[in-house]
Scaffold this motif. Structure first.
Motif, PDB file in Angstrom:
ATOM      1  N   LEU A 191      -3.533  11.324   6.506  1.00 55.30           N
ATOM      2  CA  LEU A 191      -2.537  10.803   5.572  1.00 55.30           C
ATOM      3  C   LEU A 191      -1.118  11.280   5.885  1.00 55.30           C
ATOM      4  CD1 LEU A 191      -4.473  11.179   2.176  1.00 55.30           C
ATOM      5  CD2 LEU A 191      -4.304   9.169   3.653  1.00 55.30           C
ATOM      6  N   LEU A 242       0.510   2.875   4.623  1.00 54.18           N
ATOM      7  CA  LEU A 242       0.102   4.088   3.921  1.00 54.18           C
ATOM      8  C   LEU A 242       0.911   5.288   4.381  1.00 54.18           C
ATOM      9  CD1 LEU A 242      -1.994   5.438   1.996  1.00 54.18           C
ATOM     10  CD2 LEU A 242      -3.444   5.768   4.005  1.00 54.18           C
ATOM     11  N   LEU A 243       1.096   5.417   5.692  1.00 52.06           N
ATOM     12  CA  LEU A 243       1.782   6.580   6.234  1.00 52.06           C
ATOM     13  C   LEU A 243       3.301   6.487   6.115  1.00 52.06           C
ATOM     14  CD1 LEU A 243      -0.303   7.219   9.486  1.00 52.06           C
ATOM     15  CD2 LEU A 243      -0.505   8.349   7.269  1.00 52.06           C
ATOM     16  N   PHE A 291      -6.333   6.441  -0.622  1.00 51.48           N
ATOM     17  CA  PHE A 291      -7.449   6.933   0.184  1.00 51.48           C
ATOM     18  C   PHE A 291      -8.738   6.978  -0.635  1.00 51.48           C
ATOM     19  CE2 PHE A 291      -9.902  10.666   1.719  1.00 51.48           C
ATOM     20  CZ  PHE A 291     -10.242  10.192   2.971  1.00 51.48           C
ATOM     21  N   LYS A 315      -0.583   7.976  -1.470  1.00 54.56           N
ATOM     22  CA  LYS A 315      -1.472   8.069  -0.307  1.00 54.56           C
ATOM     23  C   LYS A 315      -2.853   8.570  -0.718  1.00 54.56           C
ATOM     24  CE  LYS A 315       2.111   9.002   3.189  1.00 54.56           C
ATOM     25  NZ  LYS A 315       2.608   9.997   4.167  1.00 54.56           N
TER      26      LYS A 315
END
Length: 249
Positions: A209, A165-166, A178, A174
């Protein structure tokens, strides 16, 4: 009042009732999400004796601090928590958010000290499982060991997903990921997948994030303009879940 507005009060009321009446694990509304699932009733009764049910923690109150000696695993009983770690420059990184039925502190087993600081995002409570006693029970209860392994596996999977994700996704991906993740987690707890409360601040979301707070606000605005979500304060309504899922990349 929408279902989203009812989520947090319902969990708080549930915890209050269960504290007052000392309800056993098998009678808990979170039973199917928690560690004892699948144990025989006699084993469950024995395990229930070692579980410590906390009084309420207020917003921003710490459940445990980084580097504190590891003694227990915690299960969120009501409310919500965040975990953070401190970088060498003093900045904090939000590593996770936890909701009822989810475990906190599993990553401390190997090092025997907590690897993060856990703080309540709102009035919250937990069930405390002393780890030494869990090990004693696990030797006689194979199903308990299976559940522990399953939880550890889930922790590892979550860590890997966060790395992806990062590191690999765009800002929009992202945010979509989330929100879809929160949607699934609330649905697992018997609540609406499309209406829920954001117990964390936008600053916490941005930190988690790897985005700027301004970017988070802009993304929320774009999602509203595209009629994918609707925001009212901390209440979120997902208006097009399928389209939001497609944005996850």
């Amino acid at each position: 009042m929408t279902q989203a507005n009812n989520v947090a009060p319902l969990f708080r009321d549930l915890a209050k009732v269960e504290h007052e009446h000392h309800v056993a694990c098998q009678s808990c509304a979170l039973y199917r999400l928690c560690l004892p699932l699948g144990l025989h009733s006699d084993d469950l009764a024995q395990l229930d004796k070692i579980i410590k049910r906390s009084q309420s923690l207020s917003r921003n109150q710490s459940l445990f601090d980084s580097q504190a000696p590891f003694k227990s695993i915690y299960v969120v009983r009501s409310g919500a928590f965040k975990t953070t770690i401190s970088a060498s420059n003093g900045r904090e990184q939000v590593t996770g958010f936890y909701f009822p039925g989810e475990f906190i502190g599993m990553d401390a087993i190997y090092s025997q000290s907590y690897q993060s600081t856990a703080k309540a995002l709102e009035t919250s409570s937990v069930c405390e499982l002393p780890f030494e006693r869990l090990q004693e029970f696990g030797a006689a209860m194979p199903q308990l060991q299976v559940q522990m392994m399953s939880r550890l596996s889930k922790e590892l999977s979550s860590d890997k997903n966060l790395m992806v994700l990062l590191g690999k996704k765009t800002a929009e991906e992202k945010m979509a990921t989330f929100l879809v993740s929160l949607s699934r987690r609330f649905q697992d707890r018997g609540f609406s997948a499309t209406e829920f409360q954001l117990s964390m601040s936008r600053g916490d979301i941005a930190n988690h994030l790897g985005l700027a707070v301004e970017t988070v606000s802009r993304l929320f605005g774009r999602l509203q303009d595209d009629r994918l979500v609707r925001l009212e304060g901390k209440s979120v309504t997902i208006e097009d879940l399928e389209a939001l899922q497609k944005l996850c990349g």
